[in-house]
Design an enzyme around this catalytic site. Structure first.
Site, PDB file in Angstrom:
ATOM      1  N   HIS A  71     -16.124 -40.658 -49.992  1.00 24.44           N
ATOM      2  CA  HIS A  71     -17.435 -40.024 -50.094  1.00 24.44           C
ATOM      3  C   HIS A  71     -18.499 -40.830 -49.331  1.00 24.44           C
ATOM      4  O   HIS A  71     -19.362 -40.276 -48.655  1.00 24.44           O
ATOM      5  CB  HIS A  71     -17.803 -39.892 -51.574  1.00 24.44           C
ATOM      6  N   GLU A  74     -18.147 -40.167 -45.708  1.00 18.06           N
ATOM      7  CA  GLU A  74     -18.724 -38.849 -45.406  1.00 18.06           C
ATOM      8  C   GLU A  74     -20.237 -38.967 -45.153  1.00 18.06           C
ATOM      9  O   GLU A  74     -20.761 -38.456 -44.158  1.00 18.06           O
ATOM     10  CB  GLU A  74     -18.456 -37.901 -46.583  1.00 18.06           C
ATOM     11  N   HIS A  75     -20.922 -39.680 -46.045  1.00 16.77           N
ATOM     12  CA  HIS A  75     -22.359 -39.873 -45.859  1.00 16.77           C
ATOM     13  C   HIS A  75     -22.642 -40.582 -44.537  1.00 16.77           C
ATOM     14  O   HIS A  75     -23.533 -40.200 -43.787  1.00 16.77           O
ATOM     15  CB  HIS A  75     -22.929 -40.726 -47.003  1.00 16.77           C
ATOM     16  N   GLU A 146     -27.706 -40.377 -56.049  1.00 20.36           N
ATOM     17  CA  GLU A 146     -26.828 -39.211 -56.210  1.00 20.36           C
ATOM     18  C   GLU A 146     -25.952 -39.379 -57.456  1.00 20.36           C
ATOM     19  O   GLU A 146     -25.779 -38.445 -58.242  1.00 20.36           O
ATOM     20  CB  GLU A 146     -25.960 -39.042 -54.961  1.00 20.36           C
TER      21      GLU A 146
END
Lengths: 432, 461
Positions: A71, A74-75, A146
């Site tokens: 993840h 991905e960012h 987040e």
């Protein structure tokens, strides 16, 4: 460079055709024509998700990476030396995004005009990692926010608390974003190591869907892909712990600011080595099975609804990953313990009594209709096609598998999977 | 913004009760996609042919005022889904939708300014896609006709009947839980609290689902009365998009509209929509809860009515501010300063308000608020580049074009214009947005004034 073998995947019920060609870099490239649609959609996906925390490429020692690294990557890929790719797409009239799931990271965009410019941008930024000590540190702040946002989501908490109860060691139990603690240890070097392993063309898929010319698409994609050379990927192994059939913990509770308690009852499924098509069959059977037990057409649902033990958010759902899966039943309820007893008693009953053929046939019809409805969506078609490919599944087979499904398949799954020894309960209770 | 879905983490969307105050977005490429037929005063059909999709979509919208009937009206579609004369229970009704190849019947509620809109939505497979020769179009429309016109009222003929008391008790309890459950989603809860603080004496303060206090006044008889009034004199817009010629669609939908006891003369009047209000003081409201992340909502009054000449400048200005990934809020507040994970602005064009909603770290509230206010001032002062202006216009153009693929979204927009007394001409609207200049944006942002700053914060800071 050029494309090798071509395969046409057609389905007459869905009335859709997908063409696949393998690029010489090793990347499988797909195209689905949608005449008359204004929207064009493309995604570039890698078979790298939150569960891929232990792996080995081409022999050597296995590598273990912290939770949340897929993840995080991905960012970070949205960042290039020139700036933020998300902004760049937006400035040029496209809308871009990405998501990380258990076994996939997917980068995507939709647009109405300038499709090839956007496609080139997508391929370019996914192929151009740019990690610095500074930008990695900055991202920890954003991802920290987040993670906090999801910590306030009762729907998310009840689900991941359940997975943590069901599984002993399998990384499916870990939150996809990791925790503030695990991501603290992420460095540019670690990101690059994961990138080089998983963002290899042989481990990825490019899929486009919309009203474009097929031959032009393949020839443009060829030019875009041929700029970069790749050594063969070699052997990529993923290691998953062997999970016992039984749940790790029987019951977990958490208190949050919610108006009503929330109950998720989960049944664990462990099926290492199940071939892709059978996985799809199992998932379909699981979905219909749960609909037959707790769906709104059942006497059971009616009884619970009229007793106000449930509301219309109550549902069952089944999900299968490569080696493990789970069924979940639940929703909001004023009396989680009583609802749990009712569900377990009902499962006990259907395991003995089975199901009516008429109900089963009606559910198959309903499933056929909802499947057709899903294929209205360009995003659904592309994202699910890629996600299932990584599990060795051709998504279009869903129609034949659905036709082939028989009541005995469900009853077998019911006896085997909905076993009281494999159950765990996750409850969110209102804070006093 | 990168987000993470997962296997199937979130509970499935609820049958109704997807309460979302969606901003009345803009347009699509066809000038007048829906052909309008005025069937009776206050009752209209809106038809569109679309051969690209595998399903047909039928939406029934009831439009009312944000008055004391909000709660009961919000419940009405859910009550209708509890059964018909022929299919007297939710269970029987569900089995029928399953038999009709999984026809999807759902409900929704929203506000468009001070209008209250409740909705029944039916999506079903296009006959061309069904195996064998087994058309379901007429049967499915007949099914919806039953849901609308033949609810399960006690007593013979249904004309004088009332809804079953036990069923009503259950639906009221379900609705009570729904309203009390608004607190479960902290972000939309914070938005609603900001609306209440901004509009204490305006009907717009009301939530589209109504209030728990109203539930005591609702029973089987009052609900049956509401149903009769809505069907006979309420404002109803029925939208259809599917793969058949518009004339055939009109014939096929006839059972939904024919021979109703529409009151003679006109439909009962709605109060006029208010003119945009002046802003309050920019007052700060802070509330605390044991949560992880703070939610900041800032409200503004735009001072510009829906159909006014300055509206395109306002829409583009909001785009520059916070509607896209290249907008100031995202670039400068989220990416530049890492001050939040989510931030964005939205316009409520009918009520003349603008909202900025952000998820922030409470420890950096002052910093985040100040930086957000700088972005608003920069748009107002014309401190944006030509690239920001052009990118925003291009982004709206793309959004409007892609809308063409989504009949549901086009229905929502057409309805929003209709509610504002306007005919939705999307080609014209696109041209107006494309013509917006820097001066237009500055002019439109001039009357923008801060109303309330609402912070939902974790405890103990």
């Amino acid at each position: 460079m050029a494309f090798g073998e071509e395969r046409t995947i057609r389905n007459d019920t869905l009335r859709e055709t997908i063409v696949r060609r393998r690029h010489s870099s090793g990347l499988p490239v797909y195209f689905c024509a949608k005449p008359g649609f204004q929207k064009r959609y493309a995604c570039y996906a890698t078979h790298f998700g939150s569960v891929d925390s232990r792996f080995r490429r081409g022999g050597g020692d296995p590598v273990e990476v912290p939770d949340g690294v897929a993840h995080f990557l991905e960012h970070k890929l949205f960042e290039s030396e020139e700036g933020n790719a998300l902004e760049e797409f937006s400035r040029l009239g496209a809308s871009s995004n990405a998501y990380t799931s258990f076994h996939t990271t997917n980068y995507l965009f939709s647009c109405a005009e300038g499709f090839y410019g956007h496609l080139e941008r997508l391929i370019r930024f996914v192929q151009a990692p740019y990690f610095t000590a500074e930008n990695v540190e900055k991202e920890k702040g954003i991802i920290g926010q987040e993670i906090r946002m999801y910590e306030d989501s009762p729907g998310w908490r009840v689900y991941f608390n359940l997975l943590a109860a069901l599984f002993h060691d399998h990384p499916v139990k870990k939150d996809i974003a990791g925790t503030v603690e695990t991501i603290a240890g992420i460095t540019p070097e670690l990101l690059m190591r994961c990138y080089e392993t998983f963002y290899h063309p042989e481990n990825m898929i490019l899929f486009a869907i919309g009203d474009e010319d097929r031959e032009e698409y393949f020839s443009r994609v060829d030019a875009m892909l041929s700029e970069k050379q790749f050594a063969p990927l070699g052997r990529l192994e993923r290691f998953f712990p062997t999970e016992p059939a039984a749940a790790a913990t029987r019951r977990v509770e958490e208190k949050m600011v919610v108006s009503l308690p929330r109950l998720f009852l989960g049944f664990k499924d462990v099926h290492p080595g199940l071939p892709g098509p059978d996985l799809l069959g199992r998932e379909l059977a699981g979905e219909i099975l749960l609909e037959l037990i707790v769906g709104p057409a059942t006497d059971f649902y009616r009884k619970l609804y009229e007793a106000q033990l449930i509301d219309d958010g109550f549902h069952g759902s089944h999900s299968s990953l490569a080696d493990v899966g789970h069924s979940i039943i639940g929703g909001e309820t004023p009396e989680p313990e009583r609802l749990e007893e009712e569900i377990l008693a009902e499962i006990d009953r259907v395991r003995r009594d089975g199901f009516a053929a008429e109900d089963f046939e009606r559910q198959k019809r309903a499933m056929m209709g909802s499947t057709l409805r899903h294929f209205n969506s360009l995003e659904f078609t592309a994202n699910h096609f890629c996600g299932y490919q990584f599990l060795g599944i051709d998504l279009f087979e869903i129609i034949d598998r659905l036709h082939a499904l028989e009541l005995v398949d469900l009853e077998r799954l019911c006896r085997e999977h909905l076993d009281p020894a494999r159950v765990a309960t996750s409850v969110i209770l209102p804070r006093a | 913004m990168p987000k993470r879905p997962a296997g199937d983490p979130a509970p499935r969307p609820k049958r109704s009760r997807t309460a979302s105050a969606r901003p009345a977005a803009a347009a699509g490429p066809r000038s007048s996609a829906f052909q309008r037929r005025d069937v009776a005063p206050g009752l209209s059909l809106h038809l569109d042919r679309d051969d690209r999709r595998k399903t047909n979509l039928l939406n029934v919208f009831w439009v009312g005022a944000l008055d004391d009937e909000v709660t009961a009206r919000a419940m009405l579609p859910n009550v209708l889904m509890r059964g018909t004369r022929r299919l007297p229970t939710l269970q029987a009704l569900t089995r029928e939708t399953e038999r009709l190849y999984g026809a999807s019947l759902s409900t929704d509620v929203r506000k468009i300014g001070e209008r209250h809109v409740v909705q029944l939505r039916l999506e079903f497979v296009n006959d061309r896609y069904l195996p064998g020769a087994e058309p379901i179009l007429a049967e499915t429309i007949g099914f919806l006709r039953e849901v609308l016109h033949e609810p399960n009222l006690g007593g013979k003929g249904g004309g004088k009947g009332r809804f079953d008391a036990e069923m009503m008790r259950q639906e009221k309890e379900t609705h009570r839980r729904l309203i009390e459950g608004l607190i479960n989603d902290k972000r939309s809860f914070a938005l609603q609290r900001c609306v209440e603080e901004s509009c204490p004496d305006e009907p717009f303060r009301r939530h589209e689902q109504g209030s728990v206090e109203d539930l005591d006044r609702i029973d089987g008889a009052s609900m049956a009365e509401l149903w009769r009034t809505q069907m006979s004199a309420g404002r109803i817009a029925i939208y259809f998009s599917g793969d058949l010629p518009v004339e055939e669609a009109e014939r096929a939908l006839a059972p939904l509209v024919e021979a109703r006891e529409r009151a003679a003369g006109s439909a009962s009047p709605l109060p006029p929509l208010p003119a945009p209000r002046a802003a309050g003081s920019g007052r700060e409201v802070i509330e605390r809860m044991p949560i992880q992340q703070a939610n900041l909502v800032q409200s503004y009054r735009t001072g510009i009515p829906f159909a006014e000449r300055r509206m395109p400048g306002l829409v583009v200005g909001n785009g520059i501010l916070g509607a896209f990934a290249h907008s100031k809020l995202f670039v400068n507040v989220r990416e530049g300063a890492s001050l939040c994970y989510s931030t964005g602005s939205s316009l409520e064009r009918t009520h003349g308000m603008l909202f900025i909603s952000s998820g922030i770290d409470a420890a950096r509230y002052a910093e985040a608020r100040a930086l957000i206010e700088v972005q608003v001032e920069d748009v107002r002062a014309g401190r944006f580049t030509d690239l920001e202006l052009d990118s925003t216009k291009r982004a709206f153009e793309a959004r409007l074009r892609m809308l063409d693929d989504s009949p549901g979204a086009r229905m929502d927009i057409d309805l929003a214009w209709q509610v504002n007394g306007q005919t939705c001409d999307l080609v014209r609207w696109r041209e107006r947005l494309a013509a917006v200049t820097r001066d237009d944006v500055v002019e439109a942002f001039a009357p923008l004034a801060a109303d309330v700053v609402y912070l939902l914060a974790p405890e103990g800071d």
